[in-house]
Design an enzyme around this catalytic site. Sequence first.
Site, PDB file in Angstrom:
ATOM      1  N   THR A  60     -99.024 -48.093  54.393  1.00  0.00           N
ATOM      2  CA  THR A  60     -99.839 -49.287  54.614  1.00  0.00           C
ATOM      3  C   THR A  60    -100.894 -49.028  55.683  1.00  0.00           C
ATOM      4  OG1 THR A  60     -98.064 -50.749  53.933  1.00  0.00           O
ATOM      5  CG2 THR A  60     -99.773 -51.714  55.314  1.00  0.00           C
ATOM      6  N   THR A 100     -97.858 -43.769  71.377  1.00  0.00           N
ATOM      7  CA  THR A 100     -96.942 -42.644  71.573  1.00  0.00           C
ATOM      8  C   THR A 100     -96.393 -42.198  70.228  1.00  0.00           C
ATOM      9  OG1 THR A 100     -96.359 -43.474  73.750  1.00  0.00           O
ATOM     10  CG2 THR A 100     -94.806 -41.931  72.750  1.00  0.00           C
ATOM     11  N   CYS A 130     -90.890 -64.234  40.267  1.00  0.00           N
ATOM     12  CA  CYS A 130     -89.739 -64.886  40.873  1.00  0.00           C
ATOM     13  C   CYS A 130     -89.149 -64.090  42.016  1.00  0.00           C
ATOM     14  CB  CYS A 130     -88.673 -65.154  39.828  1.00  0.00           C
ATOM     15  SG  CYS A 130     -89.260 -66.334  38.625  1.00  0.00           S
TER      16      CYS A 130
END
Lengths: 129, 390
Positions: free
Chosen positions: B75, B240, B328
Amino acid sequence: MEGYSNKLMEYFLHPRNVGEIENPSGKGRVGNVVCGDIMELYIKVENNIITDAKFKTLGCGAAIATSSIVTEMVKGKTLDEALKVSNKAVVEALGGLPQHKLHCSVLAEQALKAAIEDYQSKQAGGARS
Amino acid sequence: MEDTKKIYLDYAATTPTDPEVIAAMQPYFFDSFGNPSSIHSFGQDAKKGIEDARQKLASFLGAKPAEIVFTSGGTESDNMSLIAVAHENAQKGNHIITTRIEHHAVLEPARLLQKQGMKVTYVKTSKEGLVDPSDIKKAITAKTILISVMHANNEIGTIQPIAEIGRIAREKGIYFHSDAVQTIGHIPVKTDELNVDLLSLSAHKFYGPKGVGALYIRKGTRIGNYLYGGDQENGRRASTHNTAGIVGLGKAIELCEKQMDAEAKLQIQLRDTLIREIPERVQEVVLNGHPTQRLPNNVNFSIRYIEGESLLLNLDMLGIAASTGSACTSTSLEPSHVLLAIGLPHEIAHGSLRLTLGRWSKKSDVEQFLHYLPEVVEKLRAMSPLYHKK
């Protein structure tokens, strides 16, 4: 599935009253293929009392469980009593529904009302003829 | 994964971390815990782990170590490619080309950029999910600064003609990004052969740990910094380092480099068994995606007259884990944008089933699944108001 109660899973995996009633007193069909849920609810009415109720549902776990439990809830009730069964009562009976599944309980209530209306309109039609 | 009663057919969602990867990561939690930015020996120990991993990934990609930026995952790599390239090159142009079947990690930043004034073209695909490179070519304008097309689709497994799209982009001097989250570690990915300038990947899709990924950035690509407040990764991505995670990514890619070809061969056999047998055992199903130009481990069918979540829950009760593009399972109540983009009607998209194989998939898993599927489908169809047995 996250958010599904044990009771809901029980009604989903072992749904009560699946099927159709031959020559039903009333039949309601709600939902559409676009949203993915279609419910059909059949009722048999004798002396103003719902003596049998069955359902067929295309949909998710919540859709199947809500339609199944609503058939149980209305059996033995008068039409007036059945009309008072709300989607909230369906949700409570299942021990709650996830927020984004609440519309399934609304569909169950609508399917029941549609079946009762179908019966009532048939009765009214019958009286006229 | 040792639990023989359970069958995992959802490797595209995530893979288990290979025990060899876990072993490689272990020293970096306590023994070599130092901050890799520190100059003392503790820090340098950790830094060496990171640079070894960078070397391994670069070698897999046929790239230079300096072209690798470690991130938190697919992502972030996708977000960074779109946002940091668009912002850095805003003076050059204001147009991006991508496709309708990209992961949301590309589509959402594209929408964000649209709100900021960028123009975005979403190219269509064939019904097998293939992008036609000539459609990309046609969409190019003088203002185009970036083209982003995924290497293989995560839902339907279709592998795109990336090299050809990359060639078109290069001819026009436009940056080309590819989200290779589903292909890295599963099929060969060489950045020079694919003509990419930016390429996203995520460790947990190839038996590495979650929370770590990388972005390949071709030398010379103009891209802004993405996180601020430190000079890690040459200032491109402050924060980091996730040392153990990065070391795990390195070990995972090293294992894939050795094992990938043999694994793919086996997975293709299992995949094709599923593709052949599912329609034999269940009527009225449709294969989604391309019949041959698809990931070795991906199977996606639409099963008519039933809904995906119900199918998944029933399979789960039998110990089988799979996935669906049904609305759903999402809170949006919209079925998968990928299945709609390839032209499936809503009701067919709602009934989709994705099965994805991996390193520990066995023939018996596939057989078990094929054994149970018909009874589950039959049960749900018996409840379906649309189904009338033929």
